[in-house]
Every structure is written in structure tokens, then in C-alpha cells.
Design a protein around this motif. Structure first.
Motif, PDB file in Angstrom:
ATOM      1  N   SER A   8       0.818  -1.213   0.000  1.00 26.51           N
ATOM      2  CA  SER A   8       0.000   0.000   0.000  1.00 26.51           C
ATOM      3  C   SER A   8       0.849   1.259   0.000  1.00 26.51           C
ATOM      4  N   GLY A   9       1.986   1.203   0.726  1.00 23.28           N
ATOM      5  CA  GLY A   9       2.870   2.359   0.804  1.00 23.28           C
ATOM      6  C   GLY A   9       2.435   3.421   1.779  1.00 23.28           C
ATOM      7  N   PHE A  10       1.293   3.212   2.459  1.00 21.08           N
ATOM      8  CA  PHE A  10       0.798   4.226   3.380  1.00 21.08           C
ATOM      9  C   PHE A  10       1.555   4.165   4.699  1.00 21.08           C
ATOM     10  N   ALA A  11       2.002   5.338   5.175  1.00 17.63           N
ATOM     11  CA  ALA A  11       2.762   5.395   6.417  1.00 17.63           C
ATOM     12  C   ALA A  11       1.941   4.896   7.598  1.00 17.63           C
ATOM     13  N   GLU A  12       0.620   5.124   7.557  1.00 17.48           N
ATOM     14  CA  GLU A  12      -0.227   4.681   8.672  1.00 17.48           C
ATOM     15  C   GLU A  12      -0.187   3.174   8.837  1.00 17.48           C
ATOM     16  N   GLU A  13      -0.117   2.442   7.726  1.00 18.28           N
ATOM     17  CA  GLU A  13      -0.049   0.988   7.791  1.00 18.28           C
ATOM     18  C   GLU A  13       1.265   0.529   8.419  1.00 18.28           C
ATOM     19  N   LYS A  14       2.347   1.230   8.089  1.00 15.49           N
ATOM     20  CA  LYS A  14       3.639   0.870   8.667  1.00 15.49           C
ATOM     21  C   LYS A  14       3.631   1.114  10.175  1.00 15.49           C
ATOM     22  N   THR A  15       3.082   2.240  10.576  1.00  9.28           N
ATOM     23  CA  THR A  15       2.997   2.548  12.008  1.00  9.28           C
ATOM     24  C   THR A  15       2.152   1.506  12.731  1.00  9.28           C
ATOM     25  N   ALA A  16       1.022   1.148  12.144  1.00 13.24           N
ATOM     26  CA  ALA A  16       0.149   0.139  12.756  1.00 13.24           C
ATOM     27  C   ALA A  16       0.853  -1.202  12.846  1.00 13.24           C
ATOM     28  N   ALA A  17       1.673  -1.528  11.842  1.00 13.63           N
ATOM     29  CA  ALA A  17       2.397  -2.797  11.847  1.00 13.63           C
ATOM     30  C   ALA A  17       3.400  -2.852  12.996  1.00 13.63           C
ATOM     31  N   ILE A  18       4.130  -1.767  13.205  1.00 16.75           N
ATOM     32  CA  ILE A  18       5.113  -1.753  14.286  1.00 16.75           C
ATOM     33  C   ILE A  18       4.428  -1.780  15.646  1.00 16.75           C
ATOM     34  N   ARG A  19       3.335  -1.045  15.784  1.00 17.46           N
ATOM     35  CA  ARG A  19       2.612  -1.062  17.055  1.00 17.46           C
ATOM     36  C   ARG A  19       2.034  -2.445  17.346  1.00 17.46           C
ATOM     37  N   GLY A  20       1.565  -3.114  16.294  1.00 15.00           N
ATOM     38  CA  GLY A  20       1.089  -4.468  16.475  1.00 15.00           C
ATOM     39  C   GLY A  20       2.200  -5.407  16.885  1.00 15.00           C
ATOM     40  N   LEU A  21       3.377  -5.182  16.325  1.00 13.02           N
ATOM     41  CA  LEU A  21       4.543  -5.993  16.685  1.00 13.02           C
ATOM     42  C   LEU A  21       4.928  -5.781  18.141  1.00 13.02           C
ATOM     43  N   LEU A  22       4.888  -4.535  18.601  1.00 18.28           N
ATOM     44  CA  LEU A  22       5.221  -4.235  20.000  1.00 18.28           C
ATOM     45  C   LEU A  22       4.248  -4.920  20.955  1.00 18.28           C
ATOM     46  N   ASN A  23       3.015  -5.066  20.533  1.00 23.24           N
ATOM     47  CA  ASN A  23       2.016  -5.729  21.378  1.00 23.24           C
ATOM     48  C   ASN A  23       2.141  -7.243  21.355  1.00 23.24           C
TER      49      ASN A  23
END
Length: 318
Positions: A291-306
Motif C-alpha cells: 500500500s505504501g501508506f505510512a499509517e499501515e507501517k505505524t500500525a504494523a510496528i505497534r502491532g509488533l510491539l504488542n
């Protein structure tokens, strides 16, 4: 030496309203010896923040306004023939400084953008086969606007990977915006602040930052986080459209940024909260998504942290 960072932070807060978290991340990157990409809407204070930081330190400072017609030699410098001397003389470009503001970096062509790769990665410039060292410290703050596409050239992955952090300024609350009006209605804060840090003091602080203690379990935690960005079909990869995870350079970046943030917080050891605070600014921009959307990348990292278990130990330096 964290007292030095506190003084810089207070100095910057005289100019920038309500961005203590952004300033903290910026100082963490500076202490870690990295570089920062500030991305946000026009008028959010990106350039003012960079100037306030520069004026808070007794550094040499240069600003480059990136445009489509800017050449690599306009950044690094060039050799020209000196008639009186009868030889070629090298004229240093603006990159020969301690703090470089690369304003609207994505307006330059990829060829010109690439002129910063060696500078940011190795702290040196090679022109006409001659390698010249840059100043110590050497800190790049680049800015770009995410909404404009006409006349812009997206930064390639290799360039993005050179930035320790990618930070968004964010918006102001109503109270903060009113405070900004009251502060600027008659005053000029940027013109009144004075340096609180010398070049030598910052160079020493950057050396001390590498001595910040990182517990063995936290080192394992850093590796698990980065490895998690490269796994597919495990709650992070295929379901979020990730095509490329974080590079080994990103692993070291997360380590250094955690040490820098611990120093900003006044500690001589890294705590788990330091890693979680810098994880998104350090890792998200290094990933590639369909997708290339920055929001998706941020959500991915936050999901990883959880999803990655956080070790529970005594992190204090033995």
C-alpha cells in the motif's frame, strides 16, 4: 551529560510550543549520532524546530533549499581551476558543517538526493577521487511535505535507511495554539535564544551515549522486534502487505536510538520503555508495504510491539 540535553530541550521549548516529545526524539537521534527526517504538513514548524536546535548549540550551520535544478556539486562542493595558482582548488559545499538543514529534500532529483548517502552513512565526502572528512558532530535534519506530489521525488529506500528516525510534528491543541499566539504576537523567540552547548561538548556526549548500558535481555528484545518485521504470515507480514522488512542497519539504529533516548531521560541504562518509544520512528520508515501508506507501517510496528513479549528484569547498570 544528560544535563546538557535538558538545557538544549529547554532552549528549544522557548521557540516551539507543545512539542516536547518531538524535541526529545530529535535530541535522542543527535546523541546517538544519527540523522532525522521531519515529515508533516506545511506550516507545522519543521524548519523552525531545526533552526531552534541549531541556535541552541554553538555549531556551524548550513541550510540547503532543495529544488529540482539543484546539482550534487551544490551540496558536496566541486573542484575548479584557479588561474593564479595554476591548479585545481576544491570549494567546499554546504555539507561541510556540523548541522545541515536539508529543507524539502524530496524536491531534488534522485541524483542530487544520493549526494547525501555517503555524507550521512560515513561522515565523509568523495569528490574527484579525493575523500574528505566532515565535521564532528555531523547532524542532518531533512524536511519534507507528505501532501505534495507535483515536482517531488520520493526518497528511495537506500536514502530512507540512512535516517535514524522519521518524525511527524503533529498538530497543536487549542490551548497550545493560543500559547503560540501569545508568545509570538510581539516577540521573536527564535532571534533571542543563545547557545547552551559547544561542539566539543556534543562530541563528548555522543561518545558517552555508546556507553549507555543495554541489558542482554533487551538486546534479544531488539533483535526479536526487527526479526518480526521480516516474517510473513505471522500477524505482521502477509496480512499487512509487507514486502520488505527492516535491514540490519535498522537493528543498530534501534539500539543507538534507545541509548540516546535513555540519555535524554537522564539514565545510564536503557529501559524497555525507551525501546518502545523509539520503535515506530526508527523502524516504520524502513519497511516496504504494498500500500505504501505510512499509517499501515505505524500500525504494523505497534502491532509488533504488542505481540512480542517484553522481558521483565532489573535493567539498571550493574
Amino acid at each position: 551529560m544528560s544535563e546538557l540535553l535538558r538545557k538544549i530541550r529547554e532552549n528549544v521549548s522557548k521557540v516551539i510550543v507543545g512539542k516536547e516529545d518531538v524535541t526529545g526524539l530529535l535530541l535522542a537521534a543527535l546523541a546517538a549520532g544519527g540523522h532525522v527526517l521531519l515529515e508533516d504538513m506545511p506550516g507545522t514548524g519543521k524548519t523552525v524546530l531545526a533552526k531552534a536546535l541549531a541556535k541552541s548549540m554553538d555549531f556551524s550551520f548550513h541550510r540547503i533549499q532543495f529544488t529540482p535544478d539543484l546539482l550534487p556539486s551544490d551540496v558536496t562542493g566541486l573542484s575548479y581551476y584557479h588561474q593564479e595558482k595554476g591548479t585545481f582548488v576544491f570549494k567546499e559545499g554546504p555539507v561541510f558543517t556540523n548541522l545541515l538543514l536539508a529543507d524539502e529534500i524530496n524536491r531534488a532529483t534522485p541524483r542530487t538526493q544520493s549526494s547525501l548517502l555517503e555524507c550521512m552513512g560515513e561522515g565523509q565526502v568523495t569528490v574527484d577521487g579525493v575523500t574528505r572528512k566532515l565535521g564532528v558532530p555531523f547532524f542532518v535534519i531533512a524536511t519534507q511535505n507528505p501532501v505534495e506530489t507535483l515536482g517531488c521525488y520520493p526518497l528511495p529506500e537506500a536514502q530512507m535507511d540512512r535516517f535514524l528516525m522519521k518524525i511527524s510534528m503533529g498538530s497543536l491543541s487549542a490551548v497550545q495554539e493560543r500559547e503560540m499566539i501569545d508568545r509570538y504576537i510581539t516577540g521573536r523567540p527564535l532571534e533571542t535564544i543563545t547557545p547552551v552547548c559547544t561542539q566539543e561538548e556534543m562530541a563528548k556526549l555522543q561518545e558517552e551515549c555508546r556507553e549507555i548500558y543495554v541489558h542482554a535481555d533487551l538486546r534479544d528484545y531488539i533483535v526479536k522486534l526487527v526479526q518480526g518485521t521480516r516474517k510473513y504470515g505471522e500477524g505482521l507480514g502477509e496480512d499487512r502487505g509487507i514486502t520488505e522488512g527492516v535491514s540490519p542497519r535498522g537493528t543498530l539504529a534501534l539500539l543507538r536510538a534507545s541509548q540516546g533516548y535513555a540519555m535524554v531521560e537522564g539514565r545510564d541504562f536503557v529501559a524497555p520503555e525507551d525501546i518502545k518509544t523509539v520503535a515506530v520512528p526508527v523502524l516504520a520508515h524502513r519497511m516496504a508495504l504494498d500500500s505504501g501508506f505510512a499509517e499501515e507501517k505505524t500500525a504494523a510496528i505497534r502491532g509488533l510491539l504488542n505481540s512480542v513479549a517484553l522481558p521483565t528484569e532489573d535493567w539498571t547498570k550493574p
